[in-house]
Design an enzyme around this catalytic site. Sequence first.
Site, PDB file in Angstrom:
ATOM      1  N   ARG A  23      24.675  37.666  37.185  1.00 48.19           N
ATOM      2  CA  ARG A  23      25.342  38.792  36.516  1.00 48.19           C
ATOM      3  C   ARG A  23      25.112  38.787  35.009  1.00 48.19           C
ATOM      4  O   ARG A  23      25.251  39.820  34.367  1.00 48.19           O
ATOM      5  CB  ARG A  23      26.842  38.759  36.799  1.00 48.19           C
ATOM      6  N   LYS A  40      40.662  44.074  52.860  1.00 53.96           N
ATOM      7  CA  LYS A  40      41.744  45.020  52.572  1.00 53.96           C
ATOM      8  C   LYS A  40      41.374  46.482  52.778  1.00 53.96           C
ATOM      9  O   LYS A  40      40.549  47.026  52.075  1.00 53.96           O
ATOM     10  CB  LYS A  40      42.220  44.829  51.127  1.00 53.96           C
ATOM     11  N   GLY A  78      33.620  48.266  45.763  1.00 56.62           N
ATOM     12  CA  GLY A  78      34.540  49.394  45.798  1.00 56.62           C
ATOM     13  C   GLY A  78      33.972  50.604  45.075  1.00 56.62           C
ATOM     14  O   GLY A  78      34.093  51.743  45.538  1.00 56.62           O
ATOM     15  N   GLY A 108      30.635  42.173  46.029  1.00 56.50           N
ATOM     16  CA  GLY A 108      30.334  40.810  45.615  1.00 56.50           C
ATOM     17  C   GLY A 108      30.219  39.857  46.795  1.00 56.50           C
ATOM     18  O   GLY A 108      29.247  39.097  46.898  1.00 56.50           O
TER      19      GLY A 108
HETATM   20  P1  ADP Z   1      33.185  42.692  49.163  1.00 61.22           P
HETATM   21  O1  ADP Z   1      33.418  41.743  48.019  1.00 61.22           O
HETATM   22  O2  ADP Z   1      31.785  42.633  49.665  1.00 61.22           O
HETATM   23  O3  ADP Z   1      33.640  44.106  48.868  1.00 61.22           O
HETATM   24  P2  ADP Z   1      35.666  42.037  50.435  1.00 61.22           P
HETATM   25  O4  ADP Z   1      36.130  41.489  49.138  1.00 61.22           O
HETATM   26  O5  ADP Z   1      36.289  43.277  50.935  1.00 61.22           O
HETATM   27  O6  ADP Z   1      34.078  42.207  50.398  1.00 61.22           O
HETATM   28  O7  ADP Z   1      35.922  40.955  51.577  1.00 61.22           O
HETATM   29  C1  ADP Z   1      35.288  39.740  51.615  1.00 61.22           C
HETATM   30  C2  ADP Z   1      36.161  38.646  52.139  1.00 61.22           C
HETATM   31  O8  ADP Z   1      36.721  38.980  53.375  1.00 61.22           O
HETATM   32  C3  ADP Z   1      35.363  37.389  52.322  1.00 61.22           C
HETATM   33  O9  ADP Z   1      35.886  36.383  51.502  1.00 61.22           O
HETATM   34  C4  ADP Z   1      35.540  37.072  53.804  1.00 61.22           C
HETATM   35  O10 ADP Z   1      35.712  35.693  54.053  1.00 61.22           O
HETATM   36  C5  ADP Z   1      36.799  37.794  54.148  1.00 61.22           C
HETATM   37  N1  ADP Z   1      36.917  38.106  55.586  1.00 61.22           N
HETATM   38  C6  ADP Z   1      36.257  39.032  56.286  1.00 61.22           C
HETATM   39  N2  ADP Z   1      36.637  38.997  57.582  1.00 61.22           N
HETATM   40  C7  ADP Z   1      37.557  38.026  57.709  1.00 61.22           C
HETATM   41  C8  ADP Z   1      38.329  37.512  58.789  1.00 61.22           C
HETATM   42  N3  ADP Z   1      38.209  37.969  60.014  1.00 61.22           N
HETATM   43  N4  ADP Z   1      39.196  36.520  58.505  1.00 61.22           N
HETATM   44  C9  ADP Z   1      39.318  36.022  57.264  1.00 61.22           C
HETATM   45  N5  ADP Z   1      38.617  36.458  56.215  1.00 61.22           N
HETATM   46  C10 ADP Z   1      37.741  37.447  56.416  1.00 61.22           C
HETATM   47 MG    MG Z   2      35.250  40.860  47.340  1.00 60.56          MG
END
Ligand code: ADP
Ligand code: MG
Length: 398
Positions: free
Chosen positions: A40, A202, A378, A354
């Site tokens: 980054r 979330k 997001g 991320g």
């Molecule tokens: P991004 O950063 O790509 O937008 P998010 O922040 O929404 O993704 O979510 C990523 C997190 O969600 C990861 O740390 C992953 O471990 C967790 N995660 C996804 N599915 C599960 C699950 N079934 N149980 C626990 N953690 C989960």
């Molecule tokens: Mg994330």
Amino acid sequence: MKKKLLVTDLPSSQYEGKRVFVRVDFNVPVKGGKITEDYRIRRTIPTIDYLTKCGAKVILASHMGRPKGRKIKDLSMAPVAARLNEVLGTQIHFPDAVVGDRVESASKKLENGEVMLLENLRYYNEETENDSDFSKKLALLADIYVNEAFGTSHRAHASTYGMTAYFDKKYAGFMVGNEMKFLNRLIKSPKNPYVVIVGGMKIKDKIGALKKIIEKADRVLVGGGVAYTFLEACGVSVGKCSVEKDMLPWARKALEDYRGKILLPVDHVMAEPAGGKKTLTVTGAEIYEDMTAYDIGPKTVEKFTSYIKGEGTVFWNGPMGFFEVDNFSNGTSAIARSFALAKWRGATTVLGGGDSVAALKKSGVDFSEVTHVSTGGGACFEFLGGSDLPGISILSDS
Ligand code: ADP
Ligand code: MG
């Protein structure tokens, strides 16, 4: 979305001697005071180099982690300052603060072409609260504003939104410009079928975008933690999985309105809560009462991958499971591989987020195997849903 001005749209001579505030995303992983990964930082070099070569005084500002208004030492930008010295090959200024007389006078003392890095913006709650006084103080530090943090552009914070009211000239950095160019093209003319893969934890964070993108998409494949709220909404037992109760009515309605469009996991890899040692793969959608699901199962992988083909557009945000733990990374890896194959076979693929990027790396898929790796999760989601992002909307129109 109107076309926005890029840093290069201001004649280079007009940068000379001017203080340029650049909102960057230096939210890098730090362990024991050392940066473990500085991608980054490296990727902002084109914008920093461009501005310093034009003779600007560059003021970089970012948040790191979630200090929630407290000055947590582990979330200091000091390691970033040290790494910037190495990467830029010159000594940068690090006033060890964000706003105030001392920082303001330091900004004025910068020589042309010099760089200063502010402390963690989120050491102040006023940053996320988009506080007007704080915004004003940030604005006192510069003459020109540049957004080079696409990933926080969906937030109306002081550094991405509030402070910009005090500037006539607001530009997109090279990375933000690139994101807008690519994503705008995709919004205008997405190739169909349009498949959206959504995972992560979330729904609440993603719901605004999800609502809009569901309308545009031909299929929405839901995995990861997000899926359990949808499963519960269908009346499937979800054991000890966390469910976003307040999202249930919406999930129920979405499943009804878009019957057949939203696909949910049909099997899972489960373990005792808190990632207990014993793991089990179940062949049905029901999750055992005292267990938590941490990954999608093989049948779900098969079902999902049958929709990730070498045509149209595939957008992916959010891992399919708790991929950081090897036992629970198979689903995410399988989806990552089929995502890569889809690109090789001719689909336009976009990955945002991320954790999604980390998951891609862990799966052994190269960035070159994705059409566009977005620097925002997001933000990318919302942009593709057609929302105006606060941090983009404030940039000067071209
Ligand atoms: P991004 O950063 O790509 O937008 P998010 O922040 O929404 O993704 O979510 C990523 C997190 O969600 C990861 O740390 C992953 O471990 C967790 N995660 C996804 N599915 C599960 C699950 N079934 N149980 C626990 N953690 C989960
Ligand atoms: Mg994330």
